[in-house]
Motif scaffolding. Structure first.
Motif, short mmCIF file in Angstrom:
data_model
loop_
_atom_site.label_atom_id
_atom_site.label_comp_id
_atom_site.label_asym_id
_atom_site.label_seq_id
_atom_site.Cartn_x
_atom_site.Cartn_y
_atom_site.Cartn_z
N ALA A 312 -81.58 -35.47 -102.19
CA ALA A 312 -82.51 -34.92 -101.20
C ALA A 312 -83.07 -36.07 -100.38
O ALA A 312 -83.35 -37.14 -100.91
CB ALA A 312 -83.64 -34.18 -101.90
N LEU A 313 -83.21 -35.87 -99.08
CA LEU A 313 -83.84 -36.88 -98.24
C LEU A 313 -85.34 -36.71 -98.34
O LEU A 313 -85.82 -35.62 -98.65
CB LEU A 313 -83.41 -36.70 -96.79
N GLU A 316 -86.59 -33.86 -96.47
CA GLU A 316 -86.32 -32.54 -97.04
C GLU A 316 -87.37 -32.18 -98.10
O GLU A 316 -87.79 -31.03 -98.21
CB GLU A 316 -84.91 -32.48 -97.64
N GLN A 320 -90.04 -29.18 -97.90
CA GLN A 320 -90.23 -28.22 -98.99
C GLN A 320 -91.72 -28.02 -99.29
O GLN A 320 -92.21 -26.89 -99.38
CB GLN A 320 -89.51 -28.69 -100.24
N HIS B 91 -83.10 -46.30 -96.79
CA HIS B 91 -83.53 -45.29 -97.76
C HIS B 91 -82.72 -44.00 -97.63
O HIS B 91 -82.13 -43.50 -98.59
CB HIS B 91 -85.00 -45.00 -97.44
N ASN B 92 -82.67 -43.47 -96.41
CA ASN B 92 -81.99 -42.20 -96.17
C ASN B 92 -80.49 -42.31 -96.34
O ASN B 92 -79.84 -41.40 -96.84
CB ASN B 92 -82.28 -41.71 -94.74
N ALA B 95 -79.71 -42.13 -99.85
CA ALA B 95 -79.84 -40.74 -100.32
C ALA B 95 -78.58 -39.94 -99.99
O ALA B 95 -78.10 -39.15 -100.80
CB ALA B 95 -81.07 -40.08 -99.70
N LEU B 96 -78.05 -40.18 -98.80
CA LEU B 96 -76.83 -39.45 -98.41
C LEU B 96 -75.64 -39.90 -99.25
O LEU B 96 -74.76 -39.10 -99.58
CB LEU B 96 -76.55 -39.67 -96.92
N ARG B 98 -75.81 -40.87 -102.34
CA ARG B 98 -75.99 -40.16 -103.61
C ARG B 98 -75.54 -38.71 -103.47
O ARG B 98 -74.85 -38.17 -104.32
CB ARG B 98 -77.47 -40.17 -104.04
N ARG B 99 -75.95 -38.10 -102.36
CA ARG B 99 -75.66 -36.68 -102.17
C ARG B 99 -74.15 -36.42 -102.15
O ARG B 99 -73.69 -35.43 -102.69
CB ARG B 99 -76.29 -36.23 -100.85
N TYR B 127 -78.58 -29.01 -100.98
CA TYR B 127 -78.88 -30.13 -100.10
C TYR B 127 -77.68 -30.51 -99.24
O TYR B 127 -77.82 -31.12 -98.20
CB TYR B 127 -79.37 -31.34 -100.91
#
Lengths: 396, 248
Positions: A312-313, A316, A320, B91-92, B95-96, B98-99, B127
């Motif tokens: 999850a960013l 996001e 939520q 950071h983002n 996260a991507l 990881r996703r 996600y």
């Protein structure tokens, strides 16, 4: 994704139903109060307007003193006569001397309004005779003990029997009922038919014990220029009271429009004050939501960590939590709207005021409650989004 | 975004390393209170590998796991994941990464409480923006793969530890990741369940070709891995490779 966020947040709300309800209680009360106040305020204003317009647009009322002046001199019968004689465009000019007295007929008795007036009053205030007659010239001149009664007084004192020709004891004198008026109904919660009219001189001599006239009721002729008539009455009164050009008026002359304003002005003040209370309640409700959302973020730190770990960013997670806060406050707003509807329906039924549905205020209060969710939900949501995933996962 | 341009399963030869760590250091704290968890780690992992990371507590094995899982950043050194310099990512972007490419299994299972097994497994797909019908189907398939068909509606408290860990594994693999990171996956389980979980990981490694990186302190569990690395005081120690025995 967006629909999902709403679905997820609604599930979160359901999960803590009682807590969620208590959280939004402030919003519920605030929204319900705002809508109820505005709706009832509108209803009251409309009611006052409607009732006053039934008096006729050409009614004027002359009051002693202006803007709460205390020591203003009262009027006299000579003022009434002077206005009636000297201003040409007037239909009727009548004194109004009001007092309360105990009315007795046989075993029945009643504490009621007694008005001292002349026949002109019935023209100005639109009273229609149902039975009997109005005052004769002698009745008025001599202040005879005669009266014309309203329908409520008739039903309370005489039941179904015909009152004309019977007599009512008012304090210590007996008064013959010479006429009965057709019912007029309520006005601002006052039963207009609960009234006894007697010649002004009779009321002054036998009840009030002085010769002053507190109020003069004036009606202009149809099609007459009311503004000009008002100017003429004012200058006549200034002249009679020997006011110099520098002196303020020590009386007040109102037309129906101004009377409406005076009456609805009071309603507006009350509505505004209650509106402020409601606004404070909304603010408190918003703080309640922020508090619970902060608790929720702490409680669910581990969950946030899991979400971040599986990709999850931050934004996001923010979305939520923000959606949750908004869903809470919006739900509160909706409940408030429903409650307000019920309250308005009940109150307008009880007070017989019209129920004026105003989509504007409902829209505004809904948007406002959503706005509260956004404003007070943002800080906790930011906190959730900025958590470090490792720290969050370790959190117990 | 850089990460999304990465074309995962193509044009990468089987022998080139999927993951490469070059001179990784990690320092916690500042000033007097600094603690160096990693002191120059060089390591590479090939695609399809099954790696057990062992070592006493405080040796840096969890730190390296967090770095490999793109949860933590390095203090210095280079981390190449599929030729991407992870140490340069935001950071983002991490996260991507990881996703789309990583799956996690934790010692404490870390399932969402009061949430059904099905919904827990669907979470990573949510996600990724997978359409609802496909999401339901893939989550059911993943649960079936870990042997939990018929348990979809149960919440974590209604499941045994072994079952919870299998839900967690289903959640980790539902996106078909390149790498599965397991941090002491058997730490909270008894020996029988532990072996079940390890056999499941071996199967995923062999049948799906998922690269498995596992931290463990139990030698019993490490034997399931093809390769075992030992960490001592923030440095890579013994690195032993062996053919897995066929008798699992």
């Amino acid at each position: 994704m967006f629909l999902n966020a709403i679905r997820l947040s609604l599930r979160e709300i359901r999960r803590n139903l009682l807590r969620s309800f208590l959280t939004v209680l402030g919003i519920v009360i605030g929204v319900a109060a705002v809508i109820t106040m505005v709706t009832l305020g509108n209803g009251a204003t409309r009611l006052v307007g409607e009732k006053i317009s039934t008096l006729g647009t050409n009614m004027l009322i002359l009051l002693p003193g202006k803007d709460g002046m205390v020591e203003a001199p009262k009027f006299r019968m000579s003022d009434v006569e002077a206005i009636a004689e000297q201003i040409p465009s007037l239909l009727a000019v009548s004194p109004e001397v009001q007092t309360n007295a105990k009315l007795v007929v046989g075993a029945e008795n009643l504490e009621n309004r007694v008005l001292g007036v002349t026949n002109a009053y019935f023209i100005a205030a639109n009273w229609t005779l149902a039975d009997g007659r109005l005052f004769s010239e002698d009745d008025e001149k001599l202040g005879r003990a005669v009266c014309v009664i309203g329908d409520t007084v008739r039903s309370k004192l005489f039941g179904e029997s015909n009152p004309v020709g019977r007599s009512i004891r008012i304090k210590k004198f007996y008064c013959e009922v010479i006429g009965l008026f057709a019912g007029k109904g309520q006005m601002m919660g006052v039963d207009q038919d609960a009234v006894v009219f007697a010649p002004v001189r009779a009321v002054q001599r036998r009840l009030t014990g002085n010769s002053s006239v507190p109020v003069i009721l004036i009606s202009t002729k149809d099609g007459a220029n009311t503004d000009r008539a008002m100017k003429q009455i004012k200058s006549l009164m200034r002249e009679r009271r020997r006011l110099s050009d520098n002196d303020e008026d020590n009386f007040d002359l109102l037309n129906t429009k101004q009377m409406t304003q005076v009456l609805t002005g009071t309603v507006d003040i009350i509505t505004t004050l209650l509106g402020i209370v409601a606004a404070v309640s909304l603010l408190v409700g918003g703080i309640g939501i922020m508090n619970i959302m902060l608790v929720s973020v702490t409680e669910r730190t581990r969950e946030i960590g899991i979400r971040l770990a599986i990709g999850a960013l931050g934004k996001e997670v923010l979305a939520q939590f923000l959606t949750e806060a908004v869903a809470l406050s919006a739900t509160g707003g909706l409940i408030g709207i429903v409650l307000a509807f019920m309250a308005c329906a009940i109150l307008s039924f009880i007070t017989e005021m019209p129920f004026i549905f105003s989509p504007g205020i409902i829209f505004v209060s809904f948007v406002f409650s959503v706005g509260i969710g956004i404003i007070f939900g943002y800080m906790p949501a930011r906190r959730a989004a900025s958590l470090d995933p490792i720290e969050a996962l370790r959190h117990e | 975004m850089k990460v999304l341009q990465l074309n995962a399963r193509s044009n990468k030869s089987e022998t080139a390393p999927l993951i490469e760590l070059r001179g990784i250091t990690k320092t916690y704290g500042q000033g007097q209170a600094t603690f160096q968890a990693l002191r120059g780690v060089d390591m590479s992992v090939r695609q399809g590998d099954f790696l057990a990371i062992m070592g006493p507590s405080g040796s840096g094995k969890s730190t390296v796991m967090n770095i490999l899982g793109c949860l933590d950043t390095v203090s210095s050194g280079e981390y190449l994941f599929h030729d991407i310099h992870v140490e340069c990512l935001s950071h983002n972007e991490r996260a991507l990464l990881r996703r789309h490419f990583l799956g996690f299994v934790f010692q404490g299972f870390n399932l969402l409480a009061r949430t059904s097994a099905q919904e827990n497994v669907e979470l990573p797909l949510l996600y990724r923006g997978t359409p609802t019908a496909k999401r339901h189907k893939e989550a059911r398939e993943a649960l079936a793969l870990v042997g939990l068909s018929g348990w979809e509606t149960h919440t974590p408290t209604e499941l045994s530890g072994g079952q919870q860990q299998r839900v967690a594994i289903a959640r980790a693999i539902v996106t078909r990741p390149l790498v599965l990171l397991a941090d002491e996956p058997t730490g909270n389980l008894d020996s029988k369940r532990s072996h079940e979980i390890m056999r499941l990981l071996v199967r995923l490694n062999q049948e799906w070709g998922i690269t498995v990186l596992m931290v463990t302190h139990e030698p019993d569990m490490a034997v399931y891995a093809r390769r075992t690395v030992h960490f001592v005081d923030g440095l890579l120690g013994k690195d032993s490779e062996r053919e897995p025995s066929a008798c699992f």
